[in-house]
Scaffold this active site. Structure first.
Site, short mmCIF file in Angstrom:
data_model
loop_
_atom_site.label_atom_id
_atom_site.label_comp_id
_atom_site.label_asym_id
_atom_site.label_seq_id
_atom_site.Cartn_x
_atom_site.Cartn_y
_atom_site.Cartn_z
NE ARG A 13 19.70 5.65 19.33
CZ ARG A 13 18.86 6.39 18.62
NH1 ARG A 13 17.65 6.63 19.10
NH2 ARG A 13 19.21 6.91 17.47
CG HIS A 131 14.43 -1.79 17.12
ND1 HIS A 131 13.78 -2.99 16.90
CD2 HIS A 131 14.29 -1.53 18.44
CE1 HIS A 131 13.28 -3.43 18.04
NE2 HIS A 131 13.57 -2.56 18.99
CE LYS A 135 17.42 -4.02 18.77
NZ LYS A 135 18.00 -3.86 20.11
#
Length: 256
Positions: A13, A131, A135
């Site tokens: 990302r 998040h 993650k």
């Protein structure tokens, strides 16, 4: 003459965004997109390596880059105080240049700076960070860095964290409970909550899209070409907060 840049973790990302920012910059040239399958010597001709890979792989990638004389920007999570101490030794040994950026968001940097200002005035402090579910680490590097800076600003005064031994109270980082959420629909969010008699102060930062990181990536790329030694935090790049109060930088010879 443009700066030659290689990006490790280029397919992730943050890595994809870093590549995009580099390609759009008139000051830089993207010479290598590196991933798990890349040869160890791939991107060796770059002047700057941006590492936004995996926490487990990051130290080896950074050490290899320093050994061949590359300037390094680390955007990978999990560079805690212990790992930074090891990194300082590596930078010194190679007379290298490294910038560690726990978060490229300008708003996040300012939020942490505000938390440092509030830290000496409240004894109860907790951090809640959220998040996206992909993650790989928790707590986030931003939360860890925020907790460490809050503890530093308190100059040894203990945090009031009752029953901190209970797992539901969160992980203690520098004596501060940190709670991590991993949820679909979330990009990134951090709340630092300070409690005092009759009041609560909350410093909140929300990231709604990866566009929040563009300005910070650009600033880091410009900074690294003139820097020396080890620098920790985008705040040092932007000149935010009390630099004299932070142990983030030492000379050479200091999203994932």
């Amino acid at each position: 003459m443009s700066v030659r840049v290689a990006v490790s973790g280029a397919s992730g990302r943050l890595g994809s965004l870093v590549c995009e920012v580099v390609e759009q910059s008139a000051e830089c040239e993207l010479v290598a997109r590196l991933g798990r399958a890349s040869d160890d010597n791939a991107g060796a001709d770059a002047a700057v390596l941006v590492d936004v890979s995996h926490p487990d792989a990051s130290p080896e990638i950074v050490e290899r880059a320093l050994a061949r004389g590359q300037r390094v920007i680390i955007g990978t999570s999990s560079w805690s105080a212990d790992r930074l101490a090891w990194l300082a030794e590596q930078v010194d040994a190679h007379s290298g240049t490294v910038l560690v950026v726990p978060n490229f968001s300008l708003g996040s940097v300012l939020g942490t700076a505000l938390a440092r200002i509030a830290a000496p005035y409240f004894d109860a402090v907790e951090i809640v960070e959220a998040h996206h579910p992909h993650k790989v680490d928790s707590p986030s590097g931003t939360a860890v860095r925020t907790a460490e800076l809050i503890a530093e600003a308190r100059e040894g005064r203990a945090i009031d964290a009752p029953f901190a031994e209970q797992p539901a109270r969160g992980e203690l980082v520098a004596g501060i409970p940190v709670h991590s959420l991993r949820l679909a629909g979330v990009v990134a969010k951090q709340e630092v909550r300070f409690g005092g008699p009759g009041e609560v102060l909350t410093v909140t930062h929300d990231t709604h899209s990866n566009d929040a990181y563009r300005a910070g990536i650009t600033a880091a790329l410009r900074f690294i070409t003139e820097a020396s030694g080890l620098t920790v935090g985008l705040d040092r790049v932007l000149g935010v907060g009390d630099a004299s109060a932070s142990a983030a930088t030492a000379p050479a010879g200091d999203l994932a």
